[in-house]
Design an enzyme around this catalytic site. Structure first.
Site, PDB file in Angstrom:
ATOM      1  N   SER A   1      32.633  20.697 -42.784  1.00 12.12           N
ATOM      2  CA  SER A   1      32.049  21.511 -43.846  1.00 12.12           C
ATOM      3  C   SER A   1      30.687  20.977 -44.234  1.00 12.12           C
ATOM      4  O   SER A   1      30.451  19.768 -44.242  1.00 12.12           O
ATOM      5  CB  SER A   1      32.965  21.528 -45.078  1.00 12.12           C
ATOM      6  OG  SER A   1      32.376  22.305 -46.107  1.00 12.12           O
TER       7      SER A   1
ATOM      8  N   LYS B   1      40.850  22.124 -44.001  1.00 10.12           N
ATOM      9  CA  LYS B   1      39.562  22.834 -44.004  1.00 10.12           C
ATOM     10  C   LYS B   1      39.751  24.280 -44.447  1.00 10.12           C
ATOM     11  O   LYS B   1      38.916  24.838 -45.171  1.00 10.12           O
ATOM     12  CB  LYS B   1      38.945  22.793 -42.602  1.00 10.12           C
ATOM     13  CG  LYS B   1      37.658  23.635 -42.437  1.00 10.12           C
ATOM     14  CD  LYS B   1      36.570  23.224 -43.419  1.00 10.12           C
ATOM     15  CE  LYS B   1      35.187  23.714 -43.005  1.00 10.12           C
ATOM     16  NZ  LYS B   1      35.082  25.154 -42.789  1.00 10.12           N
TER      17      LYS B   1
ATOM     18  N   HIS C   1      40.100  24.207 -48.137  1.00 12.49           N
ATOM     19  CA  HIS C   1      38.751  23.955 -48.667  1.00 12.49           C
ATOM     20  C   HIS C   1      37.982  25.259 -48.786  1.00 12.49           C
ATOM     21  O   HIS C   1      37.374  25.549 -49.821  1.00 12.49           O
ATOM     22  CB  HIS C   1      37.992  22.982 -47.747  1.00 12.49           C
ATOM     23  CG  HIS C   1      36.511  22.939 -47.993  1.00 12.49           C
ATOM     24  ND1 HIS C   1      35.656  23.932 -47.537  1.00 12.49           N
ATOM     25  CD2 HIS C   1      35.726  22.038 -48.644  1.00 12.49           C
ATOM     26  CE1 HIS C   1      34.426  23.642 -47.892  1.00 12.49           C
ATOM     27  NE2 HIS C   1      34.437  22.495 -48.564  1.00 12.49           N
ATOM     28  N   ASN C   2      38.005  26.063 -47.733  1.00 13.61           N
ATOM     29  CA  ASN C   2      37.266  27.320 -47.761  1.00 13.61           C
ATOM     30  C   ASN C   2      37.851  28.295 -48.773  1.00 13.61           C
ATOM     31  O   ASN C   2      37.119  29.060 -49.404  1.00 13.61           O
ATOM     32  CB  ASN C   2      37.252  27.947 -46.368  1.00 13.61           C
ATOM     33  CG  ASN C   2      36.297  27.245 -45.425  1.00 13.61           C
ATOM     34  OD1 ASN C   2      35.938  26.090 -45.641  1.00 13.61           O
ATOM     35  ND2 ASN C   2      35.901  27.910 -44.358  1.00 13.61           N
TER      36      ASN C   2
ATOM     37  N   GLU D   1      36.600  27.274 -52.013  1.00 14.79           N
ATOM     38  CA  GLU D   1      35.191  27.691 -52.039  1.00 14.79           C
ATOM     39  C   GLU D   1      35.076  29.149 -52.477  1.00 14.79           C
ATOM     40  O   GLU D   1      34.215  29.494 -53.306  1.00 14.79           O
ATOM     41  CB  GLU D   1      34.595  27.499 -50.641  1.00 14.79           C
ATOM     42  CG  GLU D   1      33.170  27.922 -50.461  1.00 14.79           C
ATOM     43  CD  GLU D   1      32.753  27.801 -49.000  1.00 14.79           C
ATOM     44  OE1 GLU D   1      32.246  28.800 -48.447  1.00 14.79           O
ATOM     45  OE2 GLU D   1      32.946  26.717 -48.415  1.00 14.79           O
TER      46      GLU D   1
END
Length: 484
Positions: A136, A190, A193-194, A197
């Site tokens: 990222s 990940k 995480h997105n 986000e």
């Protein structure tokens, strides 16, 4: 055109797939003194990289897959930066016959974690190590120091980790890279995480909308407000760039940039994967879900145009009603962020439980402090919370966060109420508050839902006063319950 830069030594690591992210990752490795083999299906892209950036470090350009593999020291470490899905499988199939036991294949794209689990199993049967690695930070992070989330076998990380930690972002001298867990753990983290986000971006956008429509502020004034917030507890990369976007003036029209951009947010799918995965795990990630649905709704232009004439209130806050409202929004934004992150970390823990991964949530929070898109001062508090109590059931119960939520209560509720009164959609703020209140509630209306399910489908229910599973014979009034 210049000639390919050659070095006598074997390359320590190779990068195949030299679009922006792959090229910048290769340059990052070379800048840190590592000899890097570079390969691309279109050899011209490889030649361009070597020609233009050979002054940054040592590259070994390879025209073919065989030449690429031969240029690597053993165990070979190959980073794939290619589109997720069939393209990744095709490249893996090309390289696997050329590799030997103990070699490491690293997929650094945005692959779905279930694909990563499948690939890791298949390659392990051939004696190869497969690492699904979340990266990222965008193209800037890939070049200057990303947050890196590698999964896969621990022995693969032992061979790969020093290189990755070397090129990752650093916070307080600590690398923003750690071994996440087995097989698909890296890509799972990940993915979440997105998803976080998505939620963070939606909440910031709602704060902008409330300031503009609720207080009548212009984009440049909101940009200044965001800069002030960014100097405190909301300090983050996303707040920083949001103020830059809001302050930008369109060169062609002279209007605020944000006013000439179509209000239809696109998405590449990782947020949707997060919600789909949460549904499979039974984890409520309502903040991420609302962010995904808000983007989807924004893109349904025909539907929005058809509904534009529907009745509703309009207006802005004035006088005493407007006093302190901007400060209320800051409180609501911080509180809603806490909820969104708490839900994301709960999903990571649920994934770890389901797929038998050993994931250190504090370490995850720590490597997100720098390099990645959601990097923020806020993550220092999350890191500290999980270091105080690695078994923390939810971030909301950590003392520092529960105190912050208590302090935000009145403002948070006022913002949600005013948004409804002024017809300003604020699904992120609203769902975060609803989640918080649902967790706090001593009783939820789910008891009625269980009664409904038992009535129409004999789905049974449990009781509060004794053990067992029960069903009421609803069609026979007055008959006793029977235990199943």
């Amino acid at each position: 055109m210049g000639t390919l830069h050659r070095v006598s030594a074997k390359a320590e690591i190779g990068v195949s797939g030299l679009a922006t992210m792959g090229r910048n990752l290769a340059r990052n490795l070379a800048r840190h003194g590592h000899v890097v083999a570079v390969h691309n299906r279109s050899a011209q892209r490889m030649r361009d990289l070597v020609e233009h950036f050979s002054d940054e470090g040592a590259f070994i350009g390879a025209e073919s897959a065989q030449e690429f593999v031969d240029s690597l020291e053993r165990p070979r470490r190959i980073v794939l930066m290619v589109p997720a899905g069939a393209a990744t499988d095709a490249v893996i199939d090309e390289f696997v016959p050329l590799l030997e036991q103990g070699d490491v294949v690293i997929d650094a794209g945005n692959a779905h974690f279930l694909d990563t689990r499948r690939r890791e199993k298949a390659l392990s049967e051939k004696g190869l190590n497969f690492v699904g690695m979340g990266v990222s930070g965008g193209e800037e992070g890939a070049l200057n120091g990303p947050s890196i989330m590698p999964g896969g076998p621990k022995e693969a990380y032992d061979a790969l980790g020093p290189l990755l930690e070397d090129i990752s972002a650093k916070v307080d001298g600590e690398p923003c890279c750690t071994h996440i867990g087995a097989d698909g753990a890296g890509h799972f983290v990940k993915m979440v995480h997105n998803g976080i986000e998505y939620a963070d971006m939606q909440l910031i956008a709602e704060a902008y909308d409330l300031l503009r429509k609720g207080l009548g502020m212009e984009p440049s004034a909101i940009a200044e407000t965001f800069r002030q917030w960014n100097s405190g507890r909301l300090d983050s990369y996303l707040m920083e760039i949001s103020s830059e976007v809001l302050d930008h003036v369109d060169a062609d029209t002279g209007k605020p940039f944000v006013d000439v951009v179509a209000d239809e947010a696109e998405q590449k799918g990782t947020g949707r994967w997060t919600v789909q995965g949460a549904l499979e795990l039974g984890v409520p990630v309502t903040g991420i879900g609302e962010a995904v649905f808000a983007r989807s709704l924004s893109g349904h232009r025909d539907l929005r145009d058809a509904a534009r004439g529907l009745p509703g209130p309009a207006g802005v806050l004035e006088g005493a009603g407007a006093e302190g409202f901007a400060e209320d929004i800051e409180q609501a934004l911080y509180a809603s962020k806490i909820v969104a992150y708490a839900q994301g970390f709960n999903q990571i823990q649920a994934g770890a439980d389901e797929y038998d991964w050993s994931i250190d949530l504090g370490a995850v929070a720590s490597i997100w402090r720098g390099g990645c898109i959601i990097r923020a001062r806020f993550l220092d508090e999350i890191t500290a919370a999980y270091r105080r109590d690695p078994a923390l059931p939810t971030l909301l119960t950590d003392t520092s966060f529960s105190e912050a939520l208590a302090g935000a209560q009145d403002s948070w509720r006022r913002v949600v109420a005013v948004a409804a009164q002024l017809a300003i959609p604020a699904p992120g703020f609203s769902t975060a508050l609803a989640y918080y209140d649902a967790l706090r509630a001593s009783r939820l209306p789910a008891a009625l839902i269980q009664g409904q399910r038992d009535f129409f489908g004999a789905h049974t229910y449990r009781r509060t006063d004794r053990e067992g599973t029960f069903h009421t014979r609803w069609a026979e009034e007055g008959r006793p319950q029977e235990e199943r």
